[in-house]
Write a protein that holds these residues in place. Sequence first.
Motif, PDB file in Angstrom:
ATOM      1  N   VAL A 106       7.776 -56.033  27.213  1.00  0.00           N
ATOM      2  CA  VAL A 106       6.647 -56.315  26.332  1.00  0.00           C
ATOM      3  C   VAL A 106       7.248 -56.799  25.017  1.00  0.00           C
ATOM      4  CG1 VAL A 106       5.002 -54.689  27.346  1.00  0.00           C
ATOM      5  CG2 VAL A 106       6.523 -53.906  25.532  1.00  0.00           C
ATOM      6  N   VAL A 107       6.476 -57.586  24.278  1.00  0.00           N
ATOM      7  CA  VAL A 107       6.950 -58.096  22.996  1.00  0.00           C
ATOM      8  C   VAL A 107       6.008 -57.646  21.887  1.00  0.00           C
ATOM      9  CG1 VAL A 107       8.200 -60.066  23.955  1.00  0.00           C
ATOM     10  CG2 VAL A 107       5.793 -60.318  23.347  1.00  0.00           C
ATOM     11  N   ASN A 108       6.587 -57.548  20.696  1.00  0.00           N
ATOM     12  CA  ASN A 108       5.844 -57.096  19.525  1.00  0.00           C
ATOM     13  C   ASN A 108       5.149 -58.300  18.888  1.00  0.00           C
ATOM     14  OD1 ASN A 108       4.973 -55.946  17.118  1.00  0.00           O
ATOM     15  ND2 ASN A 108       6.875 -54.809  16.793  1.00  0.00           N
ATOM     16  N   VAL A 109       3.819 -58.275  18.812  1.00  0.00           N
ATOM     17  CA  VAL A 109       3.082 -59.396  18.229  1.00  0.00           C
ATOM     18  C   VAL A 109       3.404 -59.576  16.748  1.00  0.00           C
ATOM     19  CG1 VAL A 109       1.211 -59.196  19.917  1.00  0.00           C
ATOM     20  CG2 VAL A 109       0.965 -58.105  17.669  1.00  0.00           C
ATOM     21  N   ASN A 110       3.916 -58.530  16.104  1.00  0.00           N
ATOM     22  CA  ASN A 110       4.299 -58.649  14.701  1.00  0.00           C
ATOM     23  C   ASN A 110       5.548 -59.505  14.519  1.00  0.00           C
ATOM     24  OD1 ASN A 110       2.161 -57.104  13.661  1.00  0.00           O
ATOM     25  ND2 ASN A 110       3.225 -55.229  14.229  1.00  0.00           N
ATOM     26  N   ALA A 111       6.231 -59.830  15.621  1.00  0.00           N
ATOM     27  CA  ALA A 111       7.407 -60.701  15.565  1.00  0.00           C
ATOM     28  C   ALA A 111       7.048 -62.160  15.861  1.00  0.00           C
ATOM     29  CB  ALA A 111       8.459 -60.215  16.560  1.00  0.00           C
ATOM     30  N   ALA A 165      -3.384 -57.152  22.109  1.00  0.00           N
ATOM     31  CA  ALA A 165      -2.335 -56.546  21.289  1.00  0.00           C
ATOM     32  C   ALA A 165      -2.581 -55.049  21.250  1.00  0.00           C
ATOM     33  CB  ALA A 165      -2.348 -57.150  19.884  1.00  0.00           C
ATOM     34  N   ARG A 166      -1.689 -54.310  21.916  1.00  0.00           N
ATOM     35  CA  ARG A 166      -1.869 -52.866  22.058  1.00  0.00           C
ATOM     36  C   ARG A 166      -1.085 -52.129  20.970  1.00  0.00           C
ATOM     37  NH1 ARG A 166      -0.901 -55.281  26.838  1.00  0.00           N
ATOM     38  NH2 ARG A 166       1.269 -54.627  26.946  1.00  0.00           N
ATOM     39  N   ALA A 167      -1.792 -51.489  20.083  1.00  0.00           N
ATOM     40  CA  ALA A 167      -1.167 -50.703  19.010  1.00  0.00           C
ATOM     41  C   ALA A 167      -0.901 -49.305  19.542  1.00  0.00           C
ATOM     42  CB  ALA A 167      -2.073 -50.660  17.784  1.00  0.00           C
ATOM     43  N   PHE A 183       7.144 -43.339  17.300  1.00  0.00           N
ATOM     44  CA  PHE A 183       8.116 -44.418  17.116  1.00  0.00           C
ATOM     45  C   PHE A 183       7.412 -45.732  16.794  1.00  0.00           C
ATOM     46  CE2 PHE A 183      10.842 -47.901  18.379  1.00  0.00           C
ATOM     47  CZ  PHE A 183      12.049 -47.564  17.793  1.00  0.00           C
ATOM     48  N   CYS A 184       6.405 -46.068  17.587  1.00  0.00           N
ATOM     49  CA  CYS A 184       5.697 -47.337  17.368  1.00  0.00           C
ATOM     50  C   CYS A 184       4.946 -47.352  16.041  1.00  0.00           C
ATOM     51  CB  CYS A 184       4.762 -47.627  18.536  1.00  0.00           C
ATOM     52  SG  CYS A 184       5.660 -48.047  20.054  1.00  0.00           S
ATOM     53  N   ILE A 185       4.360 -46.243  15.679  1.00  0.00           N
ATOM     54  CA  ILE A 185       3.679 -46.176  14.385  1.00  0.00           C
ATOM     55  C   ILE A 185       4.672 -46.434  13.255  1.00  0.00           C
ATOM     56  CG2 ILE A 185       2.546 -44.607  12.760  1.00  0.00           C
ATOM     57  CD1 ILE A 185       1.124 -43.382  15.229  1.00  0.00           C
ATOM     58  N   LYS A 186       5.838 -45.801  13.321  1.00  0.00           N
ATOM     59  CA  LYS A 186       6.831 -45.948  12.250  1.00  0.00           C
ATOM     60  C   LYS A 186       7.495 -47.320  12.231  1.00  0.00           C
ATOM     61  CE  LYS A 186       7.677 -41.064  11.950  1.00  0.00           C
ATOM     62  NZ  LYS A 186       8.541 -40.063  11.414  1.00  0.00           N
ATOM     63  N   TRP A 225       2.123 -54.240  20.890  1.00  0.00           N
ATOM     64  CA  TRP A 225       2.745 -54.883  22.035  1.00  0.00           C
ATOM     65  C   TRP A 225       1.785 -55.740  22.840  1.00  0.00           C
ATOM     66  CZ3 TRP A 225       7.577 -54.095  21.034  1.00  0.00           C
ATOM     67  CH2 TRP A 225       7.930 -52.936  20.346  1.00  0.00           C
ATOM     68  N   THR A 226       2.334 -56.804  23.422  1.00  0.00           N
ATOM     69  CA  THR A 226       1.560 -57.600  24.361  1.00  0.00           C
ATOM     70  C   THR A 226       2.443 -57.990  25.536  1.00  0.00           C
ATOM     71  OG1 THR A 226      -0.069 -59.374  24.595  1.00  0.00           O
ATOM     72  CG2 THR A 226       1.991 -59.935  23.438  1.00  0.00           C
ATOM     73  N   SER A 227       1.786 -58.314  26.619  1.00  0.00           N
ATOM     74  CA  SER A 227       2.474 -58.804  27.811  1.00  0.00           C
ATOM     75  C   SER A 227       1.460 -59.545  28.661  1.00  0.00           C
ATOM     76  CB  SER A 227       3.086 -57.651  28.607  1.00  0.00           C
ATOM     77  OG  SER A 227       2.088 -56.742  29.008  1.00  0.00           O
ATOM     78  N   ASN A 228       1.990 -60.398  29.509  1.00  0.00           N
ATOM     79  CA  ASN A 228       1.190 -61.124  30.480  1.00  0.00           C
ATOM     80  C   ASN A 228       2.080 -61.188  31.722  1.00  0.00           C
ATOM     81  OD1 ASN A 228       0.111 -63.169  32.102  1.00  0.00           O
ATOM     82  ND2 ASN A 228      -0.721 -64.273  30.342  1.00  0.00           N
ATOM     83  N   PRO A 229       1.726 -60.494  32.778  1.00  0.00           N
ATOM     84  CA  PRO A 229       2.616 -60.410  33.935  1.00  0.00           C
ATOM     85  C   PRO A 229       2.943 -61.758  34.580  1.00  0.00           C
ATOM     86  CG  PRO A 229       0.476 -59.429  34.427  1.00  0.00           C
ATOM     87  CD  PRO A 229       0.484 -59.749  32.968  1.00  0.00           C
ATOM     88  N   LYS A 230       2.163 -62.789  34.286  1.00  0.00           N
ATOM     89  CA  LYS A 230       2.426 -64.115  34.850  1.00  0.00           C
ATOM     90  C   LYS A 230       3.263 -64.983  33.911  1.00  0.00           C
ATOM     91  CE  LYS A 230      -1.827 -64.114  37.509  1.00  0.00           C
ATOM     92  NZ  LYS A 230      -3.156 -64.711  37.655  1.00  0.00           N
ATOM     93  N   SER A 231       3.671 -64.428  32.781  1.00  0.00           N
ATOM     94  CA  SER A 231       4.430 -65.181  31.793  1.00  0.00           C
ATOM     95  C   SER A 231       5.932 -65.055  32.009  1.00  0.00           C
ATOM     96  CB  SER A 231       4.069 -64.698  30.386  1.00  0.00           C
ATOM     97  OG  SER A 231       2.734 -65.038  30.095  1.00  0.00           O
ATOM     98  N   THR A 232       6.684 -65.830  31.242  1.00  0.00           N
ATOM     99  CA  THR A 232       8.142 -65.763  31.257  1.00  0.00           C
ATOM    100  C   THR A 232       8.628 -65.376  29.864  1.00  0.00           C
ATOM    101  OG1 THR A 232       8.364 -68.099  30.674  1.00  0.00           O
ATOM    102  CG2 THR A 232       8.319 -67.555  33.019  1.00  0.00           C
TER     103      THR A 232
END
Length: 144
Positions: free
Chosen positions: A95-100, A27-29, A34-37, A42-49
């Motif tokens: 990438v998706v937000n782990v907070n979601a 999980a990359r903070a 913008f991201c701080i506010k 964010w996270t991602s896995n290039p082999k994921s869907t």
Amino acid sequence: MLINGKCHCGNIAFTLGWDGDPPEIPARACGCSFCIKHGGVWTSNPKSTLEVVVRDAALLSKYAFGTGTAEFYVCARCGAVPLVTSELENRHYAVVNVNAFENVDPSWLRRAPVDFEGEDLASRLARRKRNWIADVRIEGDTQK
């Protein structure tokens, strides 16, 4: 493993088909303003869907800044930012937000700060192509 996520009101929802059975999710903070506010971690896995459903496209706001090469999906109803996309060579990466996330044990998240200030455009786009989710389907986004 399937990971479900959504903005607070549920207008922008996603299902992330994570490759493997993760006891750890990076999980990359992001350190940009913008991201701080907006709580962007964010996270991602290039082999994921990734399957995204936008229920009401009129309530989807996309925001781009800086290089203009990434679009932040902002829900106009609740203000949450559950994902970011970047179009590279006619393909969406995301990438998706782990907070979601809705169904992930928080102890699986390995949070770490990141800072991409000073990264040149070519390196940024190559990093996204290498590390972001490459199998992305978006339903209901009439702004494509």
